[in-house]
Motif scaffolding. Sequence first.
Motif, PDB file in Angstrom:
ATOM      1  N   ARG A 162      31.391  12.574 -19.475  1.00  0.00           N
ATOM      2  CA  ARG A 162      32.114  12.246 -18.286  1.00  0.00           C
ATOM      3  C   ARG A 162      32.362  10.998 -18.612  1.00  0.00           C
ATOM      4  NH1 ARG A 162      27.356  13.181 -15.079  1.00  0.00           N
ATOM      5  NH2 ARG A 162      27.287  15.041 -14.454  1.00  0.00           N
ATOM      6  N   ARG A 163      33.241  10.250 -20.018  1.00  0.00           N
ATOM      7  CA  ARG A 163      34.177   9.564 -20.547  1.00  0.00           C
ATOM      8  C   ARG A 163      34.565   9.511 -21.420  1.00  0.00           C
ATOM      9  NH1 ARG A 163      33.243   9.141 -14.999  1.00  0.00           N
ATOM     10  NH2 ARG A 163      32.240   6.616 -14.723  1.00  0.00           N
ATOM     11  N   ASP A 164      36.319   9.520 -22.005  1.00  0.00           N
ATOM     12  CA  ASP A 164      37.125   9.635 -23.125  1.00  0.00           C
ATOM     13  C   ASP A 164      36.871   8.263 -23.743  1.00  0.00           C
ATOM     14  OD1 ASP A 164      38.363  10.996 -25.308  1.00  0.00           O
ATOM     15  OD2 ASP A 164      39.911  10.845 -24.011  1.00  0.00           O
ATOM     16  N   ARG A 165      35.942   7.803 -23.854  1.00  0.00           N
ATOM     17  CA  ARG A 165      35.363   7.024 -25.049  1.00  0.00           C
ATOM     18  C   ARG A 165      34.457   6.967 -26.035  1.00  0.00           C
ATOM     19  NH1 ARG A 165      34.859   2.787 -21.170  1.00  0.00           N
ATOM     20  NH2 ARG A 165      35.209   1.376 -23.159  1.00  0.00           N
ATOM     21  N   ILE A 166      34.963   8.112 -26.945  1.00  0.00           N
ATOM     22  CA  ILE A 166      34.115   8.020 -28.145  1.00  0.00           C
ATOM     23  C   ILE A 166      34.886   6.798 -29.620  1.00  0.00           C
ATOM     24  CG2 ILE A 166      35.942   9.758 -29.283  1.00  0.00           C
ATOM     25  CD1 ILE A 166      32.889  11.211 -30.503  1.00  0.00           C
ATOM     26  N   ASP A 167      36.351   6.293 -29.486  1.00  0.00           N
ATOM     27  CA  ASP A 167      36.384   5.668 -30.054  1.00  0.00           C
ATOM     28  C   ASP A 167      35.780   4.130 -30.811  1.00  0.00           C
ATOM     29  OD1 ASP A 167      38.033   7.751 -31.541  1.00  0.00           O
ATOM     30  OD2 ASP A 167      40.177   6.818 -30.249  1.00  0.00           O
ATOM     31  N   ASP A 168      35.149   3.581 -29.313  1.00  0.00           N
ATOM     32  CA  ASP A 168      35.314   2.739 -28.798  1.00  0.00           C
ATOM     33  C   ASP A 168      33.396   3.060 -29.739  1.00  0.00           C
ATOM     34  OD1 ASP A 168      36.877   2.021 -27.064  1.00  0.00           O
ATOM     35  OD2 ASP A 168      36.352   2.690 -25.892  1.00  0.00           O
ATOM     36  N   VAL A 169      33.081   3.727 -29.118  1.00  0.00           N
ATOM     37  CA  VAL A 169      31.354   4.093 -29.851  1.00  0.00           C
ATOM     38  C   VAL A 169      31.532   4.083 -31.782  1.00  0.00           C
ATOM     39  CG1 VAL A 169      29.287   5.757 -29.946  1.00  0.00           C
ATOM     40  CG2 VAL A 169      30.787   5.540 -27.834  1.00  0.00           C
TER      41      VAL A 169
END
Length: 361
Positions: A162-169
Amino acid sequence: MTAVPVVIGMRAPSAAVLEAAAPASQGLVDTHGRVHRDLRISLTDRCSLRCTYCMPEQGNEWLARTSILSTDEIVEVAQAAASLGIRTFRLTGGEPLLRADIVDVVRRVSAIEGDEGPVEVAMTTNGITLAKHLPALIDAGLTRLNISIDTVDRQRFADLTRRDRIDDVFEGIAAAAASELRPLKLNTVAMRGVNDDELPDLVAFAMEVGAQLRFIEQMPLDAGHTWDRASMVTREEILEKLSARWSLEPVPGRGGAPAEKWRIDGGPHEVGVIASVTAPFCGACDRLRLTADGQLRNCLFSNAEYDLIDVLRGDEASDADQRAEGIGAMLRSCVHGKLPGHAINDPSFLQPARGMNAIGG
């Protein structure tokens, strides 16, 4: 001091049983002969993601900030644990990097020495702010790192967390891969109809970055208590999917590690599976857990908690020696009360009242 557990859904051990706990000179050995060497310390129940298998997007009831252990309290517990033979401290959450003083926690815990020398400090994180924190964490004494990632597909990641954070990962994983921290492990919860079609791709991704992928069977630890055995991808299914692409050779010498490991195509890469449900490894378990609000747990699936708050903050807590004695007594009682196994596969099994984010990974 008699350590009395807070028990949810089961009868508390009697005072006589608690008094029979192993003396400090014997370390943390339970009634089944298991020597405990690992303490998982949850730093917060809060998380920067809302993974569908872990917690609802809204309506979560967080621990009161006043109930969260201070760094001084964490260090006191860790020092007592190290004096009783704990060698590894794994910092978890929630998301441990949300804690403002995370670097100080790592520095102070890593400075602790037991009878065998300095302890090890490891961490499990979702990786979102890892790239920013990693240099300071390594400088503070962090020795090992696990990063959670359940998919390498952008849209699927957004749907699942529920968060668009894959680039951070990805950035966090890249930073960890470029560091000296080894072995670097990536944790993936395998879920039917969610990511079971990309299990080999996740292994390939891990190999590309020099990490070991560890698949985890989905466990009954979600805050909403919606776990369904039918949606769980089993150890055998995971191995079957991977074997269609690579040859897998079992790696001997598992010891107390939660993951079984297999060598991929003769090595050097390996893959692990943590099969808590279909292939329990309770007989070799050497782990205890401390929740962010000061509750000791002797099993991830236990319904009993041993309350350290009164030891740390009660009427007798002004004396450091008394606190150390009380913490040690509570640790020994917690270990003494440990059952042979978690009984997930028994019809009488009751899911813990707390979700995984509140227990600590």
